[in-house]
Design a protein around this motif. Structure first.
Motif, PDB file in Angstrom:
ATOM      1  N   LYS A 114       0.733  -1.171  -0.014  1.00 28.62           N
ATOM      2  CA  LYS A 114       0.056   0.032   0.053  1.00 28.62           C
ATOM      3  C   LYS A 114       0.984   1.178   0.122  1.00 28.62           C
ATOM      4  O   LYS A 114       1.859   1.187   0.447  1.00 28.62           O
ATOM      5  N   ALA A 115       0.216   2.611  -0.620  1.00 29.02           N
ATOM      6  CA  ALA A 115       0.922   3.651  -0.614  1.00 29.02           C
ATOM      7  C   ALA A 115       1.031   4.145   0.963  1.00 29.02           C
ATOM      8  O   ALA A 115      -0.008   4.116   1.654  1.00 29.02           O
ATOM      9  N   SER A 116       2.115   4.763   1.303  1.00 26.12           N
ATOM     10  CA  SER A 116       2.453   5.180   2.559  1.00 26.12           C
ATOM     11  C   SER A 116       2.148   6.640   2.484  1.00 26.12           C
ATOM     12  O   SER A 116       2.075   7.101   3.908  1.00 26.12           O
ATOM     13  N   MET A 117       1.742   7.273   1.366  1.00 25.68           N
ATOM     14  CA  MET A 117       1.241   8.623   1.473  1.00 25.68           C
ATOM     15  C   MET A 117       0.777   9.014   0.118  1.00 25.68           C
ATOM     16  O   MET A 117       1.007   8.163  -0.820  1.00 25.68           O
ATOM     17  N   ALA A 118      -0.087  10.015   0.025  1.00 18.28           N
ATOM     18  CA  ALA A 118      -0.694  10.352  -1.136  1.00 18.28           C
ATOM     19  C   ALA A 118       0.614  10.709  -2.277  1.00 18.28           C
ATOM     20  O   ALA A 118       1.306  11.624  -1.689  1.00 18.28           O
ATOM     21  N   GLY A 119       0.538  10.683  -3.333  1.00 16.77           N
ATOM     22  CA  GLY A 119       1.431  11.280  -4.473  1.00 16.77           C
ATOM     23  C   GLY A 119       1.105  10.507  -5.765  1.00 16.77           C
ATOM     24  O   GLY A 119      -0.066   9.676  -5.914  1.00 16.77           O
ATOM     25  N   SER A 120       1.780  10.761  -6.908  1.00 17.16           N
ATOM     26  CA  SER A 120       1.971  10.157  -7.905  1.00 17.16           C
ATOM     27  C   SER A 120       2.931   8.999  -8.231  1.00 17.16           C
ATOM     28  O   SER A 120       3.845   9.166  -7.702  1.00 17.16           O
ATOM     29  N   VAL A 121       2.326   7.995  -8.974  1.00 16.47           N
ATOM     30  CA  VAL A 121       3.280   6.991  -9.012  1.00 16.47           C
ATOM     31  C   VAL A 121       4.369   7.286 -10.238  1.00 16.47           C
ATOM     32  O   VAL A 121       4.078   7.336 -11.331  1.00 16.47           O
ATOM     33  N   TRP A 122       5.643   7.614  -9.642  1.00 14.96           N
ATOM     34  CA  TRP A 122       6.603   8.209 -10.720  1.00 14.96           C
ATOM     35  C   TRP A 122       7.228   7.072 -11.315  1.00 14.96           C
ATOM     36  O   TRP A 122       7.528   7.237 -12.695  1.00 14.96           O
ATOM     37  N   LYS A 123       7.440   5.973 -10.840  1.00 15.28           N
ATOM     38  CA  LYS A 123       7.909   4.694 -11.533  1.00 15.28           C
ATOM     39  C   LYS A 123       7.759   3.393 -10.742  1.00 15.28           C
ATOM     40  O   LYS A 123       7.885   3.224  -9.641  1.00 15.28           O
ATOM     41  N   LEU A 124       7.181   2.636 -11.601  1.00 19.32           N
ATOM     42  CA  LEU A 124       7.072   1.052 -11.166  1.00 19.32           C
ATOM     43  C   LEU A 124       8.480   0.287 -11.394  1.00 19.32           C
ATOM     44  O   LEU A 124       8.952   0.119 -12.512  1.00 19.32           O
ATOM     45  N   VAL A 125       8.901  -0.225 -10.216  1.00 20.50           N
ATOM     46  CA  VAL A 125      10.398  -0.853 -10.431  1.00 20.50           C
ATOM     47  C   VAL A 125      10.187  -2.186 -10.737  1.00 20.50           C
ATOM     48  O   VAL A 125      11.183  -2.872 -11.120  1.00 20.50           O
ATOM     49  N   VAL A 126       9.109  -2.751 -10.629  1.00 17.71           N
ATOM     50  CA  VAL A 126       9.137  -4.447 -10.742  1.00 17.71           C
ATOM     51  C   VAL A 126       7.905  -4.570 -11.757  1.00 17.71           C
ATOM     52  O   VAL A 126       6.995  -3.527 -12.140  1.00 17.71           O
ATOM     53  N   GLN A 127       7.850  -5.777 -12.335  1.00 21.13           N
ATOM     54  CA  GLN A 127       6.624  -6.121 -13.393  1.00 21.13           C
ATOM     55  C   GLN A 127       5.898  -7.237 -12.766  1.00 21.13           C
ATOM     56  O   GLN A 127       6.249  -8.092 -11.916  1.00 21.13           O
ATOM     57  N   GLN A 128       4.545  -7.343 -13.363  1.00 23.03           N
ATOM     58  CA  GLN A 128       3.919  -8.533 -12.962  1.00 23.03           C
ATOM     59  C   GLN A 128       4.557  -9.999 -13.171  1.00 23.03           C
ATOM     60  O   GLN A 128       5.133  -9.895 -14.099  1.00 23.03           O
ATOM     61  N   GLY A 129       4.306 -10.774 -12.498  1.00 21.84           N
ATOM     62  CA  GLY A 129       5.157 -12.228 -12.399  1.00 21.84           C
ATOM     63  C   GLY A 129       6.616 -11.844 -11.654  1.00 21.84           C
ATOM     64  O   GLY A 129       7.048 -13.257 -11.723  1.00 21.84           O
ATOM     65  N   GLU A 130       7.097 -10.957 -11.621  1.00 20.34           N
ATOM     66  CA  GLU A 130       8.354 -10.974 -10.883  1.00 20.34           C
ATOM     67  C   GLU A 130       8.714 -11.301  -9.638  1.00 20.34           C
ATOM     68  O   GLU A 130       7.566 -11.049  -8.736  1.00 20.34           O
ATOM     69  N   GLU A 131       9.715 -12.171  -9.378  1.00 15.23           N
ATOM     70  CA  GLU A 131       9.930 -12.294  -7.820  1.00 15.23           C
ATOM     71  C   GLU A 131      10.406 -11.436  -7.067  1.00 15.23           C
ATOM     72  O   GLU A 131      11.336 -10.675  -7.593  1.00 15.23           O
ATOM     73  N   VAL A 132       9.993 -11.024  -6.132  1.00 11.19           N
ATOM     74  CA  VAL A 132      10.627  -9.826  -5.039  1.00 11.19           C
ATOM     75  C   VAL A 132      10.940 -10.356  -3.779  1.00 11.19           C
ATOM     76  O   VAL A 132      10.279 -11.428  -3.350  1.00 11.19           O
ATOM     77  N   SER A 133      11.852  -9.635  -3.090  1.00 13.30           N
ATOM     78  CA  SER A 133      12.303  -9.945  -1.781  1.00 13.30           C
ATOM     79  C   SER A 133      11.662  -9.239  -0.846  1.00 13.30           C
ATOM     80  O   SER A 133      11.279  -7.943  -1.092  1.00 13.30           O
TER      81      SER A 133
END
Length: 70
Positions: free
Chosen positions: A5-24
């Motif tokens: 979830k977003a921690s504050m209001a703002g614009s999504v400047w960049k998505l760092v991951v893509q759907q299906g990607e594994e994250v830690s």
């Protein structure tokens, strides 16, 4: 299933991951821009990005779901 979830209001400047990607746990999912500041939004769990709920340029409010990690 874990909702990132977003921690504050703002614009999504960049998505760092893509759907299906594994994250830690702690890995950045997106970067928000608010008041000329860049705010990284990290994943709270490890897993696969099941769904991205936002696109770059979207405006989000605090608590809005950015991604679902499964």
């Amino acid at each position: 299933m874990n909702e990132v979830k977003a921690s504050m209001a703002g614009s999504v400047w960049k998505l760092v991951v893509q759907q299906g990607e594994e994250v830690s746990e702690g890995q950045d999912i997106a970067i928000l821009e608010s008041m000329k500041m860049e705010i990284p939004i990290p994943s709270e769990a490890s897993g696969s990005v099941k769904e991205l709920k936002v696109s770059e340029g979207d405006f989000v409010n605090e608590g809005d779901v950015i991604a679902i990690i499964e």
